[in-house]
Design an enzyme around this catalytic site. Structure first.
Site, PDB file in Angstrom:
ATOM      1  N   GLY A   1      32.420  45.439  57.962  1.00 36.75           N
ATOM      2  CA  GLY A   1      31.009  45.057  57.949  1.00 36.75           C
ATOM      3  C   GLY A   1      30.790  43.795  57.161  1.00 36.75           C
ATOM      4  O   GLY A   1      31.753  43.106  56.784  1.00 36.75           O
TER       5      GLY A   1
ATOM      6  N   GLU B   1      36.739  23.271  44.415  1.00 31.31           N
ATOM      7  CA  GLU B   1      37.690  23.803  45.395  1.00 31.31           C
ATOM      8  C   GLU B   1      37.188  23.471  46.799  1.00 31.31           C
ATOM      9  O   GLU B   1      36.093  23.843  47.180  1.00 31.31           O
ATOM     10  CB  GLU B   1      37.803  25.319  45.234  1.00 31.31           C
ATOM     11  CG  GLU B   1      38.823  25.916  46.167  1.00 31.31           C
ATOM     12  CD  GLU B   1      38.930  27.421  46.017  1.00 31.31           C
ATOM     13  OE1 GLU B   1      37.907  28.107  46.130  1.00 31.31           O
ATOM     14  OE2 GLU B   1      40.048  27.903  45.789  1.00 31.31           O
TER      15      GLU B   1
ATOM     16  N   VAL C   1      28.232  45.954  53.154  1.00 32.06           N
ATOM     17  CA  VAL C   1      29.373  46.785  52.733  1.00 32.06           C
ATOM     18  C   VAL C   1      29.965  46.277  51.409  1.00 32.06           C
ATOM     19  O   VAL C   1      30.236  47.060  50.501  1.00 32.06           O
ATOM     20  CB  VAL C   1      30.451  46.862  53.844  1.00 32.06           C
ATOM     21  CG1 VAL C   1      31.592  47.765  53.395  1.00 32.06           C
ATOM     22  CG2 VAL C   1      29.846  47.381  55.145  1.00 32.06           C
ATOM     23  N   GLY C   2      30.112  44.945  51.281  1.00 31.57           N
ATOM     24  CA  GLY C   2      30.671  44.389  50.047  1.00 31.57           C
ATOM     25  C   GLY C   2      29.790  44.694  48.846  1.00 31.57           C
ATOM     26  O   GLY C   2      30.234  45.260  47.841  1.00 31.57           O
TER      27      GLY C   2
ATOM     28  N   CYS D   1      44.287  29.849  47.712  1.00 33.27           N
ATOM     29  CA  CYS D   1      43.631  29.811  46.399  1.00 33.27           C
ATOM     30  C   CYS D   1      44.503  29.108  45.358  1.00 33.27           C
ATOM     31  O   CYS D   1      44.001  28.431  44.471  1.00 33.27           O
ATOM     32  CB  CYS D   1      43.314  31.215  45.938  1.00 33.27           C
ATOM     33  SG  CYS D   1      44.733  32.304  46.030  1.00 33.27           S
TER      34      CYS D   1
ATOM     35  N   LYS E   1      37.194  46.843  52.310  1.00 33.57           N
ATOM     36  CA  LYS E   1      36.446  46.019  53.260  1.00 33.57           C
ATOM     37  C   LYS E   1      37.095  44.652  53.374  1.00 33.57           C
ATOM     38  O   LYS E   1      37.038  43.841  52.457  1.00 33.57           O
ATOM     39  CB  LYS E   1      35.000  45.811  52.777  1.00 33.57           C
ATOM     40  CG  LYS E   1      34.174  45.054  53.809  1.00 33.57           C
ATOM     41  CD  LYS E   1      33.032  44.275  53.204  1.00 33.57           C
ATOM     42  CE  LYS E   1      33.211  42.775  53.273  1.00 33.57           C
ATOM     43  NZ  LYS E   1      33.403  42.179  54.579  1.00 33.57           N
TER      44      LYS E   1
ATOM     45  N   GLY F   1      29.514  41.210  54.056  1.00 32.02           N
ATOM     46  CA  GLY F   1      29.565  41.192  52.594  1.00 32.02           C
ATOM     47  C   GLY F   1      28.281  41.710  51.995  1.00 32.02           C
ATOM     48  O   GLY F   1      28.303  42.466  51.015  1.00 32.02           O
TER      49      GLY F   1
ATOM     50  N   GLU G   1      40.036  37.980  41.672  1.00 29.73           N
ATOM     51  CA  GLU G   1      41.008  36.933  42.024  1.00 29.73           C
ATOM     52  C   GLU G   1      40.195  35.868  42.736  1.00 29.73           C
ATOM     53  O   GLU G   1      39.804  36.059  43.887  1.00 29.73           O
ATOM     54  CB  GLU G   1      42.076  37.502  42.966  1.00 29.73           C
ATOM     55  CG  GLU G   1      42.980  38.547  42.353  1.00 29.73           C
ATOM     56  CD  GLU G   1      43.904  37.988  41.291  1.00 29.73           C
ATOM     57  OE1 GLU G   1      44.142  36.766  41.274  1.00 29.73           O
ATOM     58  OE2 GLU G   1      44.378  38.783  40.457  1.00 29.73           O
TER      59      GLU G   1
END
Ligand code: NAP
Ligand code: MG
Length: 475
Positions: free
Chosen positions: A201, A379, A206-207, A279, A170, A203, A245
């Site tokens: 889709g 971040e 589907v996530g 990142c 995904k 998060g 990650e």
């Protein structure tokens, strides 16, 4: 207009079982460029089922067949070079030069490098009293963010396919079209049906569905810490393996023998590349106190070498942020920096002159920053640099290591012993000395809250394997 409302399940493009769609916006024009389907739990179930059914045969394929497959994928990927560059530029807003030199190339290199490594990857090992065999982990669920639309999914797909695992993936719903093109690549390269399945889709459906699905054995996630935590929580329910990650707040340590212009370029290019949405970006620059003023002058003089504007223009270095939300986040952090008393060297709030349409930020640097403040610790994911001065190298190293993250680090300078000493002392997964080129065979991943596990090359393949010890193996 890209209208791709189908999912790729069991080797075919099929309609979603739901009717909802998600609009995709070009962040440079703020206009809709297409739609994808908002996948359902049923879509995901079908995809997982297909991957599960494909696993027994795919996991038994010969190494040579999988090397060939990865090589075919690389060839089909290369055939679509212009399409990849255009799609990534449109959906993400990365400058066309960055889309070509970095985005397109990184995605390709993972397939090429993994094919090379797979040729002699050790799937078994004979020890004096045991035989160790490494088996493919099973069905892997891959979830990726929007900032590198082909790089992140390519490293995961290359490793999974090399290992003999099957996948459901995904991509981020902000940048789905590069993944759809990559799925066409998989199909054209002859990936057997059910081995790679794409479900587009949200998060939340589907996530979340991937990290909690009982028939998924391993979740490889790239994205934010917040969703990483949620992924681990879900995966903990049935002891699924996870690799994460996540984000970073990486340091650039400038030595006292560094060329000041080189140091300024390192700082500027780290925050301006991909509009700071990297990142592993170096976002905290540590500079010897005696060099501070020269460094600030160099930054002011050199910032114009990083033109901000239309990502389709070949001269543009930095395009817009990916979305209005991301732009607002950057603006809020710049305000926090000002409120917390940091001093602006370049940039600041608002859009660059003449760029009223599109989510454009200004390349922004702060000096005299409190290292405990929000802009120094959190971040931002935008083109914002914090600069700190140091008196001793030990002090610089200690401060450089003082964040919850540990993804990357950068060292700029001349003396070989000192360069090596600083590189070895930084608590992070990838250190770059004087802008050295990326190595796609070497591991990538984070210490501390930057993640769990490693991707790229042989370490990447290893993540998709389970080690099995056989005792008393007949010789
Ligand atoms: P994100 O919000 O965590 O989203 C990443 C992916 O997770 C997207 O596909 C997203 O789907 C999905 N997702 C959202 N909510 C979910 C849930 N509850 N369960 C499962 N999946 C869910 O991150 P992002 O904003 O896209 O990306 C920026 C972050 O990624 C930064 O923190 C950056 O540092 C990190 N990153 C890390 C690396 C690395 O290699 N270490 C590389 C690149 C980026 P939707 O898109 O549909 O929301
Ligand atoms: Mg870790």
């Amino acid at each position: 207009m890209y209208n791709y409302t189908k999912q790729f399940i069991n080797g075919e493009w099929v309609e979603s079982t739901g009717n909802e769609t998600i609009d995709v916006i070009n962040p440079a024009t703020e206009e809709k460029i297409g739609t994808i389907s908002s996948g359902t739990e049923e879509d995901l179930d079908k995809a997982v089922q297909a991957a599960k059914e494909a696993f027994p045969s795919y996991s038994q394929t010969l190494r040579e067949e999988r090397v060939q497959l990865l090589e075919n994928i690389a060839k089909e990927y290369e055939k679509r070079k212009d399409k990849f560059i255009n799609i990534i530029t449109e959906e993400l807003g990365s400058s066309v030069q960055f889309s070509e030199e970095i985005q397109y190339t990184m995605g390709l290199n993972h397939f090429k490098e993994t094919a090379k490594i797979l040729r002699d990857f050790p799937f078994s090992e004979e020890r004096e009293d045991s035989y160790i065999q490494k088996d493919a982990i099973g069905v892997a669920g891959l979830i990726t963010p929007w900032n590198f639309p082909t790089n992140q999914i390519s490293t995961k797909l290359a490793s999974a396919l090399a290992s003999g695992s099957t996948v459901v993936f995904k991509p981020a719903s902000k940048t789905p079209f590069a993944s759809i093109l990559l799925t066409e690549v998989m199909d054209a390269a002859g990936v057997p049906k059910g081995v790679v399945n794409l479900v587009n889709g949200t998060g939340s459906t589907v996530g979340n569905g991937i990290s909690s699905h009982p028939d998924i054995d391993f979740v490889s996630f790239t994205g934010s810490g917040k969703v990483g935590t949620k992924t681990m929580e879900n995966a903990a329910q049935d002891i699924k393996k996870v690799s994460l990650e996540l984000g970073g707040k990486s340091p650039i340590v400038v030595l006292d023998d560094a060329d000041v212009d080189k140091a300024a370029h390192a700082a500027l290019s780290n925050i301006a590349s991909n509009t700071g949405q990297v990142c592993s970006a170096g976002t905290r620059t540590f500079i010897p106190r005696s060099m501070h003023d020269q460094f600030v002058d160099a930054v002011r003089r050199l910032v114009d070498e990083y033109p901000v504007g239309d990502p389709k223009d070949k001269n543009t270095f930095m395009g817009p942020q990916v979305s209005e939300d991301q732009w607002k986040t950057v603006q809020e952090y710049i305000q926090k920096g000002i409120d917390d008393g940091a001093e602006l060297i370049v940039g600041g709030k608002g859009k660059p002159e003449g760029l009223d349409t599109g989510y454009y930020s200004r390349i922004t640097m702060f000096t005299n920053v409190d290292h405990d403040s929000a802009i120094a610790q959190e971040e931002i994911f935008g083109p914002v640099m914090t600069v700190f001065t140091y008196d001793t190298l030990d002090e610089a190293i200690e401060l450089a290591n003082t964040t919850v993250y540990g993804l990357a680090g950068y060292v700029v300078g001349e003396d070989p012993d000192t360069l090596a000493k600083v590189a070895k002392s930084l608590r992070a997964g990838r250190i770059t000395i004087n802008g050295a080129a990326a190595d796609f065979s070497a591991p990538f991943g984070g210490f501390k809250q930057s993640g769990i596990g490693r991707e790229w090359g042989d370490y990447g393949i290893e993540e998709f394997l389970e080690a099995k010890t056989i005792l008393g193996m007949p010789k």
